[in-house]
Design a protein around this motif. Structure first.
Motif, PDB file in Angstrom:
ATOM      1  N   HIS A 258       0.859  -1.160   0.428  1.00  0.00           N
ATOM      2  CA  HIS A 258      -0.201  -0.052  -0.264  1.00  0.00           C
ATOM      3  C   HIS A 258       0.971   1.053   0.049  1.00  0.00           C
ATOM      4  O   HIS A 258       0.629   2.374  -0.599  1.00  0.00           O
ATOM      5  CB  HIS A 258      -1.076   0.119   1.307  1.00  0.00           C
ATOM      6  N   GLY A 261       1.748   2.092  -3.224  1.00  0.00           N
ATOM      7  CA  GLY A 261       0.030   2.793  -3.789  1.00  0.00           C
ATOM      8  C   GLY A 261       0.215   1.259  -5.080  1.00  0.00           C
ATOM      9  O   GLY A 261      -0.737   1.322  -6.145  1.00  0.00           O
ATOM     10  N   GLU A 293      -2.845   3.251  -7.340  1.00  0.00           N
ATOM     11  CA  GLU A 293      -3.427   4.195  -6.566  1.00  0.00           C
ATOM     12  C   GLU A 293      -3.160   5.399  -8.086  1.00  0.00           C
ATOM     13  O   GLU A 293      -4.523   5.955  -8.171  1.00  0.00           O
ATOM     14  CB  GLU A 293      -2.813   4.951  -5.388  1.00  0.00           C
ATOM     15  N   THR A 294      -2.556   5.553  -8.325  1.00  0.00           N
ATOM     16  CA  THR A 294      -2.613   6.714  -9.634  1.00  0.00           C
ATOM     17  C   THR A 294      -3.384   6.122 -10.308  1.00  0.00           C
ATOM     18  O   THR A 294      -4.684   6.949 -11.608  1.00  0.00           O
ATOM     19  CB  THR A 294      -1.599   6.280 -10.129  1.00  0.00           C
ATOM     20  N   THR A 298      -6.923   8.785  -4.915  1.00  0.00           N
ATOM     21  CA  THR A 298      -6.450   7.789  -3.302  1.00  0.00           C
ATOM     22  C   THR A 298      -7.473   7.957  -3.160  1.00  0.00           C
ATOM     23  O   THR A 298      -7.444   7.116  -1.847  1.00  0.00           O
ATOM     24  CB  THR A 298      -5.642   9.293  -3.388  1.00  0.00           C
ATOM     25  N   PHE A 301      -8.376   3.989  -3.471  1.00  0.00           N
ATOM     26  CA  PHE A 301      -7.279   3.879  -2.563  1.00  0.00           C
ATOM     27  C   PHE A 301      -7.248   3.370  -1.778  1.00  0.00           C
ATOM     28  O   PHE A 301      -7.735   1.978  -0.961  1.00  0.00           O
ATOM     29  CB  PHE A 301      -5.965   3.914  -3.403  1.00  0.00           C
ATOM     30  N   THR A 302      -7.331   4.064  -0.901  1.00  0.00           N
ATOM     31  CA  THR A 302      -7.271   3.941   0.468  1.00  0.00           C
ATOM     32  C   THR A 302      -8.496   3.730   1.392  1.00  0.00           C
ATOM     33  O   THR A 302      -7.960   2.494   2.107  1.00  0.00           O
ATOM     34  CB  THR A 302      -7.207   5.824   1.348  1.00  0.00           C
TER      35      THR A 302
END
Length: 323
Positions: A258, A261, A293-294, A298, A301-302
């Protein structure tokens, strides 16, 4: 599963007795072609099996383990230093829904080669090669995790790069009868069908549109795969649910992913987590459902990263998953 190659004790994909199926023709073992001289490299070095590295076990067993020091991220795709004509395909070591995993030899050592299968409906997509979501997801993840995979006690197999194939690879050993690349018989399906998620019926396979794709009259590459270390480890089992070292190592591994990412994408499937008793660490396999993530943002992803940690902790007994 995937897969990577790590050496000899346990297959990257599921072993016999577990839920993943084996390739039907695992007995067809021979060399696809004679190796030629390796492309020139700068500063060649001998790569040692990583299970010899046991100096940092205290990082994984302390009540508050010290985070491992990792190098910076690298998003630059890396091609394996040997081409399809320079490798020997020694053995099928596993097959799952999304891939076939081989043991290959190149440059005087062995690796795991994970070649990804196609969804059958991908044939309708334009271009060559056809889009392969499993390769793309896993390639994105390993590219992002490339430097991490080279770290001592890394939570993933070491990654050596991707490969491209202009024809379907197969194992053809001395004394065996090679399978036909494009023609199926009753008991020996055509080699190209190894790389389709749904083989269909042998009678119809010979004439389907995938056959023409794998004939590859264009000469472009048609299949892609990843080269990894072959892991010496075992799958997580029911008895591990009370093991605080495994709980901690798996969680710290996910956190390291994580931090780079990367979401694993399939934490609930225990076949994707392997345990090295020698190094006392969990090794995460199979990123074919991974996300970056990209690409997803974000916020998503989080949220998903937190869910992966909860899914892992939930497997262990009360208090152990969070110790």
């Amino acid at each position: 599963m995937g897969s990577d190659a790590v050496y000899g004790a346990v297959d990257i994909a599921a072993k016999a007795g577990q839920k993943r199926r084996r390739v039907q023709n695992e007995g067809d073992e021979s060399i696809t072609s004679a190796p030629r001289a390796k492309r020139q490299r700068a500063n060649p070095r001998i790569l040692q099996p990583r299970d010899s590295n046991v100096q940092l076990l205290d990082q994984l067993t302390g009540s508050k383990a010290t985070p491992l020091a990792f190098l910076g991220c690298s998003d630059v795709p890396r091609e394996f230093e040997y081409s399809e004509s320079e490798i020997k395909i020694l053995k099928v070591i596993g097959s799952g829904d999304h891939s076939v995993v081989y043991r290959i030899a190149a440059g005087g050592r062995t690796f795991a080669l994970k070649v990804h299968k196609y969804k059958n409906e991908a044939i309708s997509e334009p271009g060559i090669p056809k889009p392969n979501i499993f390769f793309e997801s896993e390639h994105d993840a390993y590219t992002r995790l490339s430097s991490l995979s080279e770290s001592l006690l890394a939570p993933t197999p070491k990654y050596y790069g991707y490969m491209r194939f202009t024809k379907p690879p197969q194992v053809n050993g001395p004394g065996s009868i090679p399978r036909k690349l494009f023609k199926s018989t009753t008991y020996r399906p055509a080699v190209y069908t190894d790389f389709l998620m749904d083989r269909g019926h042998n009678e119809s396979i010979q004439n389907d549109t995938w056959r023409h794709y794998f004939l590859n009259k264009s000469g472009n590459y048609i299949l892609q795969g990843l080269v990894l270390d072959e892991i010496v480890a075992r799958h997580i089992c029911d008895n591990d649910a009370s093991n605080p070292d495994i709980a901690r190592s798996g969680r710290e591994g996910l956190e390291a992913l994580h931090d780079r990412g990367v979401l694993h994408g399939d934490v609930k499937n225990r076949l994707n987590a392997m345990f090295s008793a020698l190094e006392n660490r969990v090794i995460w396999m199979d990123f074919s459902k991974g996300e970056i993530e990209t690409k997803i943002g974000t916020t998503r992803f989080t949220r998903k990263a937190s869910q992966e940690i909860r899914d892992w902790n939930r497997y262990f007994g009360a208090g152990i998953g969070r110790s």
